[in-house]
Write a protein that holds these residues in place. Structure first.
Motif, PDB file in Angstrom:
ATOM      1  N   PHE A 295    -111.187 -20.565  69.236  1.00  0.00           N
ATOM      2  CA  PHE A 295    -112.698 -20.006  69.827  1.00  0.00           C
ATOM      3  C   PHE A 295    -113.806 -19.041  68.234  1.00  0.00           C
ATOM      4  N   LEU A 296    -113.340 -19.293  67.657  1.00  0.00           N
ATOM      5  CA  LEU A 296    -113.689 -18.199  66.203  1.00  0.00           C
ATOM      6  C   LEU A 296    -113.681 -19.519  65.221  1.00  0.00           C
ATOM      7  N   ALA A 297    -115.464 -19.550  64.826  1.00  0.00           N
ATOM      8  CA  ALA A 297    -115.731 -20.113  63.339  1.00  0.00           C
ATOM      9  C   ALA A 297    -116.058 -19.641  62.721  1.00  0.00           C
ATOM     10  N   GLY A 298    -115.995 -20.310  61.305  1.00  0.00           N
ATOM     11  CA  GLY A 298    -116.088 -19.107  60.062  1.00  0.00           C
ATOM     12  C   GLY A 298    -117.409 -20.584  58.693  1.00  0.00           C
ATOM     13  N   ALA A 299    -117.708 -19.574  58.118  1.00  0.00           N
ATOM     14  CA  ALA A 299    -118.327 -20.292  57.291  1.00  0.00           C
ATOM     15  C   ALA A 299    -118.580 -19.098  55.825  1.00  0.00           C
ATOM     16  N   GLU A 300    -118.612 -19.287  54.945  1.00  0.00           N
ATOM     17  CA  GLU A 300    -118.835 -18.363  53.907  1.00  0.00           C
ATOM     18  C   GLU A 300    -118.006 -17.224  53.946  1.00  0.00           C
ATOM     19  N   GLY A 301    -116.928 -17.188  54.363  1.00  0.00           N
ATOM     20  CA  GLY A 301    -116.865 -15.330  53.769  1.00  0.00           C
ATOM     21  C   GLY A 301    -116.693 -14.907  55.685  1.00  0.00           C
ATOM     22  N   ARG A 302    -117.137 -15.209  56.352  1.00  0.00           N
ATOM     23  CA  ARG A 302    -117.869 -14.461  57.554  1.00  0.00           C
ATOM     24  C   ARG A 302    -117.091 -15.717  58.938  1.00  0.00           C
ATOM     25  N   LEU A 303    -116.579 -14.532  60.084  1.00  0.00           N
ATOM     26  CA  LEU A 303    -116.435 -14.676  61.537  1.00  0.00           C
ATOM     27  C   LEU A 303    -116.739 -14.769  62.456  1.00  0.00           C
ATOM     28  N   ARG A 304    -116.934 -15.449  63.717  1.00  0.00           N
ATOM     29  CA  ARG A 304    -118.049 -15.870  64.606  1.00  0.00           C
ATOM     30  C   ARG A 304    -116.894 -16.021  65.341  1.00  0.00           C
ATOM     31  N   PHE A 305    -117.424 -16.017  67.109  1.00  0.00           N
ATOM     32  CA  PHE A 305    -116.957 -16.823  68.202  1.00  0.00           C
ATOM     33  C   PHE A 305    -118.189 -17.582  68.469  1.00  0.00           C
ATOM     34  N   ARG A 306    -117.536 -18.422  68.552  1.00  0.00           N
ATOM     35  CA  ARG A 306    -117.965 -19.618  69.101  1.00  0.00           C
ATOM     36  C   ARG A 306    -118.922 -19.524  70.476  1.00  0.00           C
ATOM     37  N   SER A 307    -118.248 -18.724  71.164  1.00  0.00           N
ATOM     38  CA  SER A 307    -119.073 -18.037  72.535  1.00  0.00           C
ATOM     39  C   SER A 307    -119.261 -16.758  72.578  1.00  0.00           C
ATOM     40  N   PRO A 308    -120.267 -16.116  71.798  1.00  0.00           N
ATOM     41  CA  PRO A 308    -120.503 -14.259  72.250  1.00  0.00           C
ATOM     42  C   PRO A 308    -119.815 -13.726  73.122  1.00  0.00           C
ATOM     43  N   LEU A 309    -119.958 -15.267  74.849  1.00  0.00           N
ATOM     44  CA  LEU A 309    -119.431 -13.830  76.107  1.00  0.00           C
ATOM     45  C   LEU A 309    -117.733 -13.631  75.822  1.00  0.00           C
ATOM     46  N   LEU A 310    -117.935 -15.089  75.275  1.00  0.00           N
ATOM     47  CA  LEU A 310    -115.611 -14.931  74.892  1.00  0.00           C
ATOM     48  C   LEU A 310    -115.516 -14.255  74.516  1.00  0.00           C
ATOM     49  N   GLY A 311    -116.077 -13.726  73.330  1.00  0.00           N
ATOM     50  CA  GLY A 311    -116.286 -12.195  72.463  1.00  0.00           C
ATOM     51  C   GLY A 311    -115.380 -11.188  73.582  1.00  0.00           C
ATOM     52  N   ARG A 312    -116.945 -11.089  74.166  1.00  0.00           N
ATOM     53  CA  ARG A 312    -117.251  -9.768  75.064  1.00  0.00           C
ATOM     54  C   ARG A 312    -115.685  -9.422  76.134  1.00  0.00           C
ATOM     55  N   ALA A 313    -115.489 -10.601  76.678  1.00  0.00           N
ATOM     56  CA  ALA A 313    -113.954 -10.879  77.515  1.00  0.00           C
ATOM     57  C   ALA A 313    -112.920 -10.305  76.688  1.00  0.00           C
ATOM     58  N   VAL A 314    -112.391 -11.134  75.397  1.00  0.00           N
ATOM     59  CA  VAL A 314    -111.325 -10.798  74.642  1.00  0.00           C
ATOM     60  C   VAL A 314    -111.596  -8.920  74.081  1.00  0.00           C
ATOM     61  N   TYR A 315    -113.108  -8.196  74.138  1.00  0.00           N
ATOM     62  CA  TYR A 315    -112.415  -6.795  74.186  1.00  0.00           C
ATOM     63  C   TYR A 315    -112.600  -6.008  75.402  1.00  0.00           C
ATOM     64  N   ALA A 316    -112.819  -6.790  76.625  1.00  0.00           N
ATOM     65  CA  ALA A 316    -113.259  -6.055  77.939  1.00  0.00           C
ATOM     66  C   ALA A 316    -111.759  -5.717  78.788  1.00  0.00           C
ATOM     67  N   THR A 317    -110.759  -7.073  78.341  1.00  0.00           N
ATOM     68  CA  THR A 317    -110.300  -7.275  79.190  1.00  0.00           C
ATOM     69  C   THR A 317    -108.208  -7.099  78.220  1.00  0.00           C
ATOM     70  N   ALA A 318    -108.953  -6.263  77.072  1.00  0.00           N
ATOM     71  CA  ALA A 318    -107.354  -6.229  76.346  1.00  0.00           C
ATOM     72  C   ALA A 318    -107.377  -4.737  76.675  1.00  0.00           C
ATOM     73  N   PRO A 319    -105.846  -4.402  77.183  1.00  0.00           N
ATOM     74  CA  PRO A 319    -105.322  -2.612  76.987  1.00  0.00           C
ATOM     75  C   PRO A 319    -105.803  -2.045  76.233  1.00  0.00           C
ATOM     76  N   SER A 320    -106.316  -1.172  76.801  1.00  0.00           N
ATOM     77  CA  SER A 320    -106.655  -0.349  76.291  1.00  0.00           C
ATOM     78  C   SER A 320    -106.129   0.845  74.671  1.00  0.00           C
ATOM     79  N   GLU A 321    -105.007   0.890  74.988  1.00  0.00           N
ATOM     80  CA  GLU A 321    -104.071   1.345  73.650  1.00  0.00           C
ATOM     81  C   GLU A 321    -104.469  -0.133  72.862  1.00  0.00           C
ATOM     82  N   ARG A 322    -104.203  -1.158  72.748  1.00  0.00           N
ATOM     83  CA  ARG A 322    -104.743  -1.883  71.913  1.00  0.00           C
ATOM     84  C   ARG A 322    -105.747  -1.928  71.630  1.00  0.00           C
ATOM     85  N   ARG A 323    -106.448  -1.626  72.273  1.00  0.00           N
ATOM     86  CA  ARG A 323    -107.958  -1.500  71.872  1.00  0.00           C
ATOM     87  C   ARG A 323    -108.698  -0.644  70.891  1.00  0.00           C
TER      88      ARG A 323
END
Length: 695
Positions: A295-323
């Motif tokens: 789900f992640l792509a990287g170049a020159e020492g940077r990381l990004r989600f191939r889909s920003p929507l997936l990044g939002r979903a990963v954060y929103a669906t994680a348990p609050s203590e894990r966040r």
């Protein structure tokens, strides 16, 4: 009960003109010549809908529309056998490669006429079937021979090697206007304009997410009669769109994705420092992931989600203590600074006065100079952690100002509502009303904007909030009221605003609150602009020239876009067109350098008017077209109406059609009371009629 009355899939007709034309041309070509396209895009972008539309609309010959079965990915050649059965060949014919056999079977079944194969989720097939499909597609790409292929694969994963190299059609996010059209269609046009804007912003161009957000609302919420849930795109909504894309992840990969998503939240950038994320993950998980996530792509020492929507979903669906744990890990890894403070703030659960004060100080640090979006985040979080109502209101108001500078007027209004929802000191309330007037002046009824400015002037008279000079904020509010009256074509109200700087408010601090004029300080740029405009309206041009020229001379050397735009306005009043163009150009450059996208459309408005006055009609059109795009991005309908008026004027001079721009300008002008824009649009229509021999 949902307010979504007629949900429809996001077909190609909602896409921007260029992509809509490209899709239409592709479908026409598939029906005559053939060819192949790999259709990619984020989850919910409409890949399946496009294939279904292509299958329904293909009239030249037979169509095979197949969706890959995830359960068959473990069975060798399962996908190939599915395709062969669809073509009437239960098994592969002997001789040749599997790709040759597949292509031969399709062409034989078509009987010599054009034909189309649509394969949805082709990446889910077993490797042997993907290899056969990829070989057949490569042969079609080299020599179509009447065969058309549309192969849908997700854009949030690397392209499977068997299909790599094929020409791709990437379904981009919907433009805001296209997303609004989809929402209006799905709700039968019942959505309140403010609700529509918020949903379009939250969906960020994803059609499935937009429909899911609308489906969540009741009819009363859609019509703006009840408050919307917050956050609008919560875990349930995001899960409904992302579906099973995040299932089956191991805990170490989940922590990697969550930490990356948390890192992005503190910067507002599309990518994060890869080393930072990995070091934080090592402090979060005893056995961090050894392999990168697809789900992640990287170049020159940077990381990004191939889909920003997936990044939002990963954060929103994680348990609050894990966040919170991810934010703590990132805060420990980062050096001191605003991102580290934000991570610390998201790791706490209750009021934290000291941390709130640190966030507010970092957001206003002139040396670090964080961008407006990051400053808004910091002020908002400081408000949430503040110990009392007064400080919360101050921080929400500061956040609203940054939202306005960043070109997010709806967010600015929501933050101002949060600031007004509690008792606050008079200067803070005055600042809130001043900002509300600025929002409405760019996107709302200008009479309402004038009243907000006048209320602000009364509240701020004699006060000195935010370290300003005596009464300077009140003068700014009075000038805002004058600008609103000027836009409304009410010269008497404009003069009243400039004469009194707003009525004294009974709660106003200082002598002015008791009706005694405050001592006059040395004239500032704001005072000079007020005095010059007042003299112009009184027809005392002998008194107007000196203060207006001081505004031009001092303003055009400033670094603040607002001061530069005042210089441009004063120069236009003086008839100094060259100075107006120079100040407008500098205002535009300063806004872009500072990241103040909310100022870009207005700077381009001054520049376009100056171009018109200078007789540079083509340049005026170029600047107005650019300003119109900027105004639409920022949700500034009034500013957009002025740009439409400029475009109509320029077109009328050159003999081009003006009707569309005149109609667009008048539509907003009549709704929001923009007499100036309406007059200019009507003038353009009249000139066009005269030029066409229709007196």
């Amino acid at each position: 009960m949902t307010g979504l009355t007629t949900p429809r899939s996001a077909s190609h007709r909602y896409r921007a003109g260029s992509q809509r034309r490209a899709i239409a041309e592709l479908l026409d070509r598939l029906g005559t010549e053939g060819g192949v396209r790999l259709v990619t895009g984020d989850p919910g972008c409409g890949r399946s809908a496009l294939l279904a539309h292509a299958a329904r609309s293909f009239r030249a010959g037979p169509v095979w529309h197949v969706r890959a079965d995830p359960a068959g990915s473990a069975r060798p050649r399962d996908g190939l056998h599915t395709l062969l059965r669809a073509a009437g060949r239960p098994t592969s014919p002997p001789g040749g490669t599997a790709g040759e056999a597949l292509l031969a079977a399709l062409r034989k079944a078509a009987g010599g006429v054009p034909h189309l194969l649509c394969v949805d989720d082709a990446h889910l097939w077993d490797p042997a079937s993907r290899a056969a499909l990829g070989e057949a597609a490569a042969r079609v790409h080299a020599a179509p021979g009447g065969t058309g292929m549309l192969l849908a694969v997700p854009g949030h994963l690397p392209t499977v090697p068997e299909l790599a190299g094929l020409p791709a059609l990437h379904l981009a996010p919907l433009a805001p206007a296209d997303a609004a059209a989809l929402l209006d269609d799905a709700t039968d046009g019942t959505a309140d304009p403010g609700v529509r804007t918020r949903l379009v912003t939250e969906a960020d161009g994803n059609p499935a997410l937009l429909l899911a957000l609308a489906h969540r609302l009741s009819p009363a919420q859609l019509r703006g009669h009840r408050e919307l849930p917050g956050p609008a795109a919560d875990a349930d909504v995001l899960t409904s769109v992302v579906g099973g894309h995040l299932t089956g992840l191991t805990p170490d990969h989940t922590d990697l994705l969550l930490t990356a998503a948390a890192a992005l939240r503190a910067t507002g950038e599309p990518d994060a420092d890869a080393d930072l994320v990995r070091r934080a993950v090592r402090g979060l998980h005893p056995r961090p992931a050894r392999t990168a996530s697809p789900f992640l792509a990287g170049a020159e020492g940077r990381l990004r989600f191939r889909s920003p929507l997936l990044g939002r979903a990963v954060y929103a669906t994680a348990p609050s203590e894990r966040r919170r744990a991810a934010h703590r890990a990132l805060a420990r890894t980062l050096p001191t600074g605003l991102p580290a403070l934000l991570h610390r703030s998201w790791a706490v659960t209750g009021p934290a006065p000291r941390l709130a004060a640190e966030l507010a100080a970092a957001a206003t640090d002139p040396v670090a100079a964080p961008p407006p979006g990051l400053r808004r985040t910091a002020h908002t979080r400081a408000a949430e952690l503040a110990p009392d109502d007064a400080e919360r209101a101050r921080q929400y108001t500061a956040a609203a100002e940054q939202a306005l500078l960043a070109g997010d007027s709806p967010a600015a209004l929501r933050l101002l509502d949060a600031a007004r929802s509690r008792p606050v000191p008079t200067p803070v309330r005055g600042r809130t009303e001043l900002l509300r007037g600025r929002v409405l002046l760019a996107d709302g009824p200008v009479d309402d904007a004038r009243e907000s400015f006048l209320l602000a002037a009364g509240l701020l008279t004699g006060a000195s909030p935010e370290g300003r000079g005596p009464d300077e904020a009140a003068v700014a509010a009075g000038l805002g009221a004058a600008d609103a009256a000027w836009a409304a074509g009410d010269s008497a109200a404009c003069l009243r605003a400039l004469t009194h700087d707003g009525p004294p408010h009974p709660d106003a601090a200082g002598p002015a609150g008791a009706g005694i004029p405050a001592p006059r300080s040395a004239p500032t740029l704001l005072h000079d602009h007020r005095d010059g405009m007042r003299a112009v309206l009184l027809a005392r041009f002998d008194l107007a020239a000196r203060p207006l020229r001081r505004v031009v001379e001092r303003g055009q050397d400033a670094a603040d876009p607002e001061q530069l735009m005042r210089a441009a306005a004063a120069a236009l009043m003086l008839g100094e067109v060259t100075a107006a163009r120079r100040a407008g150009s500098r205002a535009l450059a300063a806004a872009r350098t500072a990241g103040y996208s909310g100022c870009e459309a207005r700077a381009l408005e001054y520049l376009a008017y100056a171009d018109l006055r200078a007789g540079r009609h083509q340049l005026a059109r170029t600047h107005a077209e650019e300003g119109l795009r900027a105004a639409r991005r920022a949700g500034q309908r009034n500013t957009a109406a002025h740009h439409h008026a400029v475009l109509a004027l320029a077109a009328s001079i050159e003999g081009d059609p003006v009707a569309d721009h005149v109609t667009a300008a008048l539509t907003t002008a009549r709704r929001h009371g923009l007499a100036q824009a309406a007059t200019l649009a009507q003038w353009a229509a009249a000139r066009a009629d005269l030029g066409a021999g229709r007196p």
